[in-house]
Design a protein around this motif. Sequence first.
Motif, PDB file in Angstrom:
ATOM      1  N   LEU A  37      -1.448  -6.514  -9.309  1.00 24.96           N
ATOM      2  CA  LEU A  37      -1.943  -5.674  -8.115  1.00 24.96           C
ATOM      3  C   LEU A  37      -3.433  -5.268  -8.521  1.00 24.96           C
ATOM      4  N   ARG A  46      -0.776  -6.282   0.662  1.00 22.34           N
ATOM      5  CA  ARG A  46      -0.107  -5.811  -0.406  1.00 22.34           C
ATOM      6  C   ARG A  46      -0.423  -6.596  -1.725  1.00 22.34           C
ATOM      7  N   LYS A  47      -1.742  -6.718  -2.045  1.00 27.04           N
ATOM      8  CA  LYS A  47      -2.478  -7.410  -3.279  1.00 27.04           C
ATOM      9  C   LYS A  47      -3.091  -6.435  -3.678  1.00 27.04           C
ATOM     10  N   SER A  48      -3.477  -5.223  -3.230  1.00 27.62           N
ATOM     11  CA  SER A  48      -4.115  -4.162  -3.879  1.00 27.62           C
ATOM     12  C   SER A  48      -3.463  -2.763  -3.219  1.00 27.62           C
ATOM     13  N   GLY A  62       1.598  -3.274 -12.554  1.00 27.45           N
ATOM     14  CA  GLY A  62       1.414  -3.568 -11.027  1.00 27.45           C
ATOM     15  C   GLY A  62       1.763  -4.996 -10.914  1.00 27.45           C
TER      16      GLY A  62
END
Length: 470
Positions: free
Chosen positions: A217, A298-300, A214
């Motif tokens: 992520l 949109r970081k997790s 990711g």
Amino acid sequence: MERSIRFVIPVLIIFAMLLAACAPVAAPTEVPATEAPAATEAPTAVATQAEAPVFTEPTEPITLTYWAVVPTQSQFELIYKRWQELHPNIKIEFQHFQDTSEYSQKLRTALAAGEGPDLFMVFKNEVEQFGSFAENIEPYAKLNWGENWQDSFIPVAIPSSTMKDGTVIGVPIGVESQEYVLYNKALTDSLGITTMPTTYEELKAMAQTIKDKGNGLIPIALGAKDKWHITGFYIYLANQFAPGKVYEAEAGTAKWDDPALLDAMKAWKQMFDDKIFQDGAVGLATYPDARDQYYYSRKSVMFMTGSWHVGSYALPPSGEKIGTTIENDETGAFLFPQVGPYPATATAQVSWIFSINNSIKDQVAKDAAYEFFNFFVKGEGAQLNADTLQASPVLKGIQITTLDKLPFQSDRDSVNMLIEALGNAQGNMRFSYTELEDAVGTAMQEVATGVKTPEQAMQDIQAASDQIAR
């Protein structure tokens, strides 16, 4: 402490959430004709219910104040738009709070100083704390809705908003449940993840895939600063190790160092050891911190929350997702996977109550407050609120009309998942004692950060529990 909710919630929520049509109203029973009394007999007096007064619109503009965590600002604006069409002279200044602890503290301070809002929300486990500041709405309800007014709501509703002395401080707006995970399907698809986990081992494997592929992520964003949230999650976990044992400990009939309750705390610790959540989770609130800084940015890939987000956050035009980085991403939700030996089962309860400040002196303002109360809990506002998908409605006969507005099939599937999970819900999702919520929340935070071992944490909880006047 209410225990009946554990058994009635499944049937009630299925009734409320399955989009059933309005229940038919029983036709009046025809009374057989009787002979007139003899001339020497006095006619029998027939008791009649007083006729409800007709609300009179103020001739001059007035303004009411309203504080709440729910509805959200955008949801309130949808409801308020219709209110203004009906009552243009009654303005409502709405102040929305995202931090529940901040809300309760500020509300308590303001009400005690005689400066509180005209309208406010009360959490179910704070009914006794705030009840003395709220109008007893029962006289109004009987006069305007009839002697059997409680029958208009699901059976658990009004008892949940009633103080120990019998004062009815308001009407609940919805039933909510935990614990759910929102996920960004656009991101999971890009990582080759095609199915959502149903066991902890599957969740751990999914988290590892995200960390490996990711590019930084985070698997799941969690706001562990909020004790209300993490204690609800603990109850959810504890019921997977010994169903119902956590409620016995809450009642003081079981010990907090019970092996099953200890195992639930160990499972909580393991999630941090496995880095399922982001670093520093204990320092972040669920809203807006974890939600906005990680999931909406949109970081997790995922975000821990409750039923109030399933479907509602993606629903245009009021959904929180609108206008964020993930607005156009396909999203969904699932029940947090099974961790213990027993199946993962949602917990649920009436979450918040709509109340009127009993210190309103001006009669015109008080009448206006009651008119908005009627609009919101039993009139058009109840339908508009239900259509936000924020919570399962407690007013019988409400039909959800907005499911087809959800942009993706995964969102609609998530709502269907929620309906099924709510239908199988077992047990309250929050403690009845705020002292216990504080103690368990503190213990969980100390375990998560390594300050205390699970064993030490359970001893601390027991010590706090021993001090509660039950």
